[in-house]
Write a protein that holds these residues in place. Sequence first.
Motif, PDB file in Angstrom:
ATOM      1  N   ASN A  34      52.416  91.589  -4.513  1.00  0.00           N
ATOM      2  CA  ASN A  34      52.344  92.962  -4.010  1.00  0.00           C
ATOM      3  C   ASN A  34      51.046  93.199  -3.228  1.00  0.00           C
ATOM      4  OD1 ASN A  34      50.309  93.335  -5.897  1.00  0.00           O
ATOM      5  ND2 ASN A  34      51.520  94.645  -7.256  1.00  0.00           N
ATOM      6  N   GLU A  35      50.889  94.414  -2.734  1.00  0.00           N
ATOM      7  CA  GLU A  35      49.746  94.747  -1.884  1.00  0.00           C
ATOM      8  C   GLU A  35      48.421  94.591  -2.619  1.00  0.00           C
ATOM      9  OE1 GLU A  35      50.411  98.638  -0.381  1.00  0.00           O
ATOM     10  OE2 GLU A  35      52.095  98.045   0.893  1.00  0.00           O
ATOM     11  N   ALA A  36      48.455  94.743  -3.932  1.00  0.00           N
ATOM     12  CA  ALA A  36      47.229  94.617  -4.720  1.00  0.00           C
ATOM     13  C   ALA A  36      46.914  93.149  -5.047  1.00  0.00           C
ATOM     14  CB  ALA A  36      47.357  95.415  -6.013  1.00  0.00           C
ATOM     15  N   GLY A  37      47.808  92.242  -4.647  1.00  0.00           N
ATOM     16  CA  GLY A  37      47.560  90.821  -4.879  1.00  0.00           C
ATOM     17  C   GLY A  37      48.124  90.295  -6.184  1.00  0.00           C
ATOM     18  N   TYR A  38      48.909  91.113  -6.908  1.00  0.00           N
ATOM     19  CA  TYR A  38      49.478  90.664  -8.185  1.00  0.00           C
ATOM     20  C   TYR A  38      50.707  89.801  -7.919  1.00  0.00           C
ATOM     21  CZ  TYR A  38      46.425  94.002 -10.518  1.00  0.00           C
ATOM     22  OH  TYR A  38      45.315  94.688 -10.979  1.00  0.00           O
ATOM     23  N   ARG A  39      50.821  88.701  -8.662  1.00  0.00           N
ATOM     24  CA  ARG A  39      51.937  87.770  -8.504  1.00  0.00           C
ATOM     25  C   ARG A  39      53.083  88.147  -9.433  1.00  0.00           C
ATOM     26  NH1 ARG A  39      47.118  84.960  -8.156  1.00  0.00           N
ATOM     27  NH2 ARG A  39      46.943  83.352  -6.537  1.00  0.00           N
ATOM     28  N   PHE A  40      54.325  88.012  -8.925  1.00  0.00           N
ATOM     29  CA  PHE A  40      55.519  88.276  -9.727  1.00  0.00           C
ATOM     30  C   PHE A  40      56.483  87.098  -9.574  1.00  0.00           C
ATOM     31  CE2 PHE A  40      53.705  92.387  -8.871  1.00  0.00           C
ATOM     32  CZ  PHE A  40      53.843  93.067 -10.077  1.00  0.00           C
ATOM     33  N   TYR A  41      57.073  86.688 -10.713  1.00  0.00           N
ATOM     34  CA  TYR A  41      57.946  85.511 -10.745  1.00  0.00           C
ATOM     35  C   TYR A  41      59.344  85.897 -11.193  1.00  0.00           C
ATOM     36  CZ  TYR A  41      53.507  82.976 -10.539  1.00  0.00           C
ATOM     37  OH  TYR A  41      52.274  82.504 -10.155  1.00  0.00           O
ATOM     38  N   GLY A  42      60.354  85.301 -10.535  1.00  0.00           N
ATOM     39  CA  GLY A  42      61.745  85.540 -10.891  1.00  0.00           C
ATOM     40  C   GLY A  42      62.350  84.360 -11.630  1.00  0.00           C
ATOM     41  N   GLN A  43      63.683  84.389 -11.789  1.00  0.00           N
ATOM     42  CA  GLN A  43      64.369  83.339 -12.544  1.00  0.00           C
ATOM     43  C   GLN A  43      64.232  81.974 -11.887  1.00  0.00           C
ATOM     44  OE1 GLN A  43      65.787  83.879 -15.629  1.00  0.00           O
ATOM     45  NE2 GLN A  43      65.752  81.629 -15.626  1.00  0.00           N
ATOM     46  N   TYR A  44      64.287  81.937 -10.569  1.00  0.00           N
ATOM     47  CA  TYR A  44      64.166  80.662  -9.855  1.00  0.00           C
ATOM     48  C   TYR A  44      62.826  80.001 -10.165  1.00  0.00           C
ATOM     49  CZ  TYR A  44      63.503  77.318  -6.073  1.00  0.00           C
ATOM     50  OH  TYR A  44      63.233  76.173  -5.350  1.00  0.00           O
ATOM     51  N   GLU A  45      61.759  80.788 -10.113  1.00  0.00           N
ATOM     52  CA  GLU A  45      60.420  80.244 -10.372  1.00  0.00           C
ATOM     53  C   GLU A  45      60.288  79.766 -11.823  1.00  0.00           C
ATOM     54  OE1 GLU A  45      60.656  82.127  -6.798  1.00  0.00           O
ATOM     55  OE2 GLU A  45      60.879  83.231  -8.696  1.00  0.00           O
ATOM     56  N   ILE A  46      60.934  80.494 -12.743  1.00  0.00           N
ATOM     57  CA  ILE A  46      60.903  80.083 -14.151  1.00  0.00           C
ATOM     58  C   ILE A  46      61.593  78.730 -14.319  1.00  0.00           C
ATOM     59  CG2 ILE A  46      61.813  80.629 -16.448  1.00  0.00           C
ATOM     60  CD1 ILE A  46      61.404  83.579 -15.738  1.00  0.00           C
ATOM     61  N   ASP A  47      62.744  78.562 -13.670  1.00  0.00           N
ATOM     62  CA  ASP A  47      63.466  77.288 -13.758  1.00  0.00           C
ATOM     63  C   ASP A  47      62.645  76.151 -13.151  1.00  0.00           C
ATOM     64  OD1 ASP A  47      65.557  78.594 -14.962  1.00  0.00           O
ATOM     65  OD2 ASP A  47      66.748  78.785 -13.129  1.00  0.00           O
ATOM     66  N   MET A  48      61.965  76.439 -12.038  1.00  0.00           N
ATOM     67  CA  MET A  48      61.140  75.409 -11.407  1.00  0.00           C
ATOM     68  C   MET A  48      59.934  75.050 -12.270  1.00  0.00           C
ATOM     69  SD  MET A  48      62.413  74.180  -8.623  1.00  0.00           S
ATOM     70  CE  MET A  48      63.944  74.249  -9.573  1.00  0.00           C
ATOM     71  N   LEU A  49      59.362  76.038 -12.938  1.00  0.00           N
ATOM     72  CA  LEU A  49      58.237  75.762 -13.827  1.00  0.00           C
ATOM     73  C   LEU A  49      58.691  74.865 -14.973  1.00  0.00           C
ATOM     74  CD1 LEU A  49      55.320  76.124 -14.702  1.00  0.00           C
ATOM     75  CD2 LEU A  49      55.990  78.261 -15.851  1.00  0.00           C
ATOM     76  N   GLN A  50      59.895  75.102 -15.472  1.00  0.00           N
ATOM     77  CA  GLN A  50      60.422  74.233 -16.531  1.00  0.00           C
ATOM     78  C   GLN A  50      60.533  72.798 -16.028  1.00  0.00           C
ATOM     79  OE1 GLN A  50      64.616  74.311 -17.473  1.00  0.00           O
ATOM     80  NE2 GLN A  50      64.201  74.305 -19.673  1.00  0.00           N
ATOM     81  N   GLN A  51      61.032  72.632 -14.804  1.00  0.00           N
ATOM     82  CA  GLN A  51      61.135  71.288 -14.234  1.00  0.00           C
ATOM     83  C   GLN A  51      59.751  70.643 -14.119  1.00  0.00           C
ATOM     84  OE1 GLN A  51      63.598  69.413 -13.498  1.00  0.00           O
ATOM     85  NE2 GLN A  51      65.393  70.736 -13.480  1.00  0.00           N
ATOM     86  N   ILE A  52      58.777  71.403 -13.654  1.00  0.00           N
ATOM     87  CA  ILE A  52      57.410  70.888 -13.506  1.00  0.00           C
ATOM     88  C   ILE A  52      56.880  70.400 -14.846  1.00  0.00           C
ATOM     89  CG2 ILE A  52      55.019  71.545 -12.992  1.00  0.00           C
ATOM     90  CD1 ILE A  52      56.222  73.478 -10.866  1.00  0.00           C
ATOM     91  N   LEU A  53      57.108  71.195 -15.886  1.00  0.00           N
ATOM     92  CA  LEU A  53      56.608  70.833 -17.213  1.00  0.00           C
ATOM     93  C   LEU A  53      57.325  69.601 -17.757  1.00  0.00           C
ATOM     94  CD1 LEU A  53      56.149  74.354 -18.851  1.00  0.00           C
ATOM     95  CD2 LEU A  53      54.434  72.899 -17.767  1.00  0.00           C
ATOM     96  N   PHE A  54      58.616  69.456 -17.436  1.00  0.00           N
ATOM     97  CA  PHE A  54      59.334  68.252 -17.837  1.00  0.00           C
ATOM     98  C   PHE A  54      58.693  67.016 -17.198  1.00  0.00           C
ATOM     99  CE2 PHE A  54      63.491  70.697 -18.708  1.00  0.00           C
ATOM    100  CZ  PHE A  54      63.273  70.655 -20.072  1.00  0.00           C
ATOM    101  N   TYR A  55      58.438  67.107 -15.892  1.00  0.00           N
ATOM    102  CA  TYR A  55      57.834  65.975 -15.188  1.00  0.00           C
ATOM    103  C   TYR A  55      56.421  65.696 -15.692  1.00  0.00           C
ATOM    104  CZ  TYR A  55      61.627  65.704 -11.761  1.00  0.00           C
ATOM    105  OH  TYR A  55      62.860  65.525 -11.158  1.00  0.00           O
ATOM    106  N   ARG A  56      55.672  66.750 -15.991  1.00  0.00           N
ATOM    107  CA  ARG A  56      54.308  66.565 -16.510  1.00  0.00           C
ATOM    108  C   ARG A  56      54.343  65.871 -17.872  1.00  0.00           C
ATOM    109  NH1 ARG A  56      50.180  65.893 -14.086  1.00  0.00           N
ATOM    110  NH2 ARG A  56      48.759  67.058 -15.429  1.00  0.00           N
TER     111      ARG A  56
END
Length: 253
Positions: A34-56
Motif C-alpha cells: 500500500n501507499e504507506a509501504g505495508y506488504r500484504f500477501y495472498g493465497q498464492y504467496e502463501i503457497d509459494m512460501l510453503q514451496q520455498i520452505l520445502f526446498y530449504r
Amino acid sequence: MEYTIQELAQMSGVSTRTLRYYDEIGLLKPARTNEAGYRFYGQYEIDMLQQILFYRALDMKLATIQAIIQAPNFQHAEALKTHRAALLQRKEQLETILQTVEKTIQSIEEEQPMSNEEKFKGFKEKLIEDNEKQYGQEIRAKYGDETVDASNAKLMNMTEQQYQAMQQLEQQMFERLAEAMELGDATSDLAMEVAELHKRWLSFTWKEYSTEAHAGLAQMYISDERFTAYYDERSATGAAQFLHDAIIAYTRK
C-alpha cells in the motif's frame, strides 16, 4: 483473504526480516504494497512460501529455489510430489543414522564392541544418496546401472581406514590442484600429479579403471554445470576446466 507481513510471519514461523529479504531479492514478493509501504500477501504467496520452505528443508540455495519456482513450466502439484519423494529419502537416511547412534550408545553402555564398518554405515549411505540425487541420472546413462551399482557396493564395503584414506586423498588432490593452477600449465608435472591423485581417488569406488572412462568423466566436469560448480567452489573459478585439461593430457600419455 490477505495477510500482513507480521501475520504471515506468525503463521509460517519465518521472520519478518527474512520475508523482507525474500521480497528484496525477488524470491517472494507480496501481492501488493500500500501507499504507506505495508506488504500484504495472498493465497498464492502463501503457497509459494510453503514451496520455498520445502526446498530449504532440502538444503537448497535460494538462487536455485528462485530459478525453479519462477520457471514458466513450474507445476505446484508436481513439485509437491517431488518434495514428498525427497523427504522420504531423507527420512530413510535419518533413520539409518539414528539406528547407528542407538547401536553406538548400546555398545558403550553394554560394553559390546561395535565394528568400525557399522559406525560409518549411515554416513556412507548418505554419500551414495547425495551422489545419486545430484548426478545419478547422468552417470547411469553414461556408464550403465551395473557399473554404478558396483561402485556404490564398493563404497559401502569400505573399511574405516579405506574411507578415511579416500577422504584424505581427495583433500590432497584439491591442494595440489590449487598449486598447479597457479603455475597455469595443465601439462606440467604437478598437473600430472593432480590427475594421478584423481585416478587413485576414483579407484576407491570404481570396479576397474580405464583411461577412456577417466577422460569421459573429465568431459562431464565441464559439460555439466553441477560438476563445474562443485570443483570451482571447492577450489577456484576455472578449477573444473583445469582438472579436465590435466586429466585429458594424463590419459593421452
